[in-house]
Write an enzyme that holds these catalytic residues in place. Structure first.
Site, PDB file in Angstrom:
ATOM      1  N   ASN A  76       6.411 -73.167 -42.846  1.00  0.00           N
ATOM      2  CA  ASN A  76       6.726 -74.514 -42.354  1.00  0.00           C
ATOM      3  C   ASN A  76       8.165 -74.947 -42.617  1.00  0.00           C
ATOM      4  O   ASN A  76       8.484 -76.123 -42.544  1.00  0.00           O
ATOM      5  CB  ASN A  76       5.749 -75.523 -42.967  1.00  0.00           C
ATOM      6  CG  ASN A  76       4.311 -75.065 -42.808  1.00  0.00           C
ATOM      7  OD1 ASN A  76       3.664 -74.742 -43.794  1.00  0.00           O
ATOM      8  ND2 ASN A  76       3.833 -74.984 -41.583  1.00  0.00           N
ATOM      9  N   VAL A  84      12.434 -78.763 -42.196  1.00  0.00           N
ATOM     10  CA  VAL A  84      11.100 -78.780 -42.782  1.00  0.00           C
ATOM     11  C   VAL A  84      10.121 -79.414 -41.806  1.00  0.00           C
ATOM     12  O   VAL A  84      10.390 -80.472 -41.243  1.00  0.00           O
ATOM     13  CB  VAL A  84      11.113 -79.597 -44.094  1.00  0.00           C
ATOM     14  CG1 VAL A  84       9.730 -79.697 -44.695  1.00  0.00           C
ATOM     15  CG2 VAL A  84      12.093 -78.982 -45.086  1.00  0.00           C
ATOM     16  N   CYS A  85       8.974 -78.766 -41.622  1.00  0.00           N
ATOM     17  CA  CYS A  85       7.894 -79.340 -40.828  1.00  0.00           C
ATOM     18  C   CYS A  85       6.845 -79.834 -41.819  1.00  0.00           C
ATOM     19  O   CYS A  85       6.118 -79.052 -42.403  1.00  0.00           O
ATOM     20  CB  CYS A  85       7.296 -78.273 -39.903  1.00  0.00           C
ATOM     21  SG  CYS A  85       5.928 -78.895 -38.907  1.00  0.00           S
ATOM     22  N   LEU A  86       6.827 -81.123 -42.006  1.00  0.00           N
ATOM     23  CA  LEU A  86       5.943 -81.709 -43.005  1.00  0.00           C
ATOM     24  C   LEU A  86       5.264 -82.925 -42.394  1.00  0.00           C
ATOM     25  O   LEU A  86       5.805 -84.026 -42.419  1.00  0.00           O
ATOM     26  CB  LEU A  86       6.780 -82.082 -44.234  1.00  0.00           C
ATOM     27  CG  LEU A  86       6.061 -82.458 -45.514  1.00  0.00           C
ATOM     28  CD1 LEU A  86       5.076 -81.383 -45.943  1.00  0.00           C
ATOM     29  CD2 LEU A  86       7.082 -82.687 -46.620  1.00  0.00           C
TER      30      LEU A  86
END
Length: 183
Positions: A76, A84-86
């Protein structure tokens, strides 16, 4: 002073007074680097990353942008840009959250519990799904190469541009921050 400005100062002061090493960019409380250590009992535990943070003028009503400056192998997190994929921040950011939440809760949880079904790094996601042990070994290799004590302590982040980042395994060559993704 407006409420967002006061909140920015309050949140950044909390970070500065915490155990995190925080380096302001050009003295601004809206752009800074935070040294972030990998959570214990994970393959990231021996790593230290420089995380670039930018707070928008509308913070805390608008989420901050964060990005890892030195490489990290994670489904991620984009390996090249550090984005960042959050989802917990990206889609459900709330003014109730603050910068301490990001470094004490959100990022450690992201590293501890990667989501390979919604990847930014397809290679890391595929490896985690197919060969978890090989994924763990790759994470440890990246930690040793890009986020180990010797690598990250050669230079300190300051406001002089990206040249200081080369000592922490940066792969950026211009003066713009890594392609950050709002979180």
């Amino acid at each position: 002073m407006s409420s967002p400005k006061r909140r920015i100062e309050t949140d950044v002061m909390k970070l500065l007074m915490s155990d995190y090493e925080v380096t302001l960019v050009k003295g601004s409380m809206q752009e800074f680097y935070v040294r972030f250590k990998g959570p214990q009992e994970t393959p990231f535990q021996d790593g230290t990353w420089s995380v670039h943070v930018e707070l928008p003028d509308q913070y805390p009503y608008k989420s901050p942008s964060i990005g890892f400056r030195n490489r990290i192998f994670h489904p991620n997190i984009d390996e090249l840009s550090g984005s960042v994929c959050l989802d917990v921040i990206n889609q459900s950011w709330s003014p109730m959250f603050d910068m301490i939440n990001i470094f004490e809760v959100f990022l450690p949880q992201l590293l501890r519990y990667p989501n390979p079904t919604d990847p930014l790094n397809g290679d890391a996601a595929a490896l985690l799904l197919r060969e978890p042990k090989a994924y763990e070994n790759m994470v440890k290799d990246y930690v040793a190469k890009y986020a180990s004590k010797g690598v990250t302590e050669d230079g300190d982040e300051d406001s002089s541009g990206d040249e200081e980042m080369s000592s922490v395994g940066s792969y950026e060559s211009d003066d713009e921050p890594a392609g950050q993704m709002e979180v």
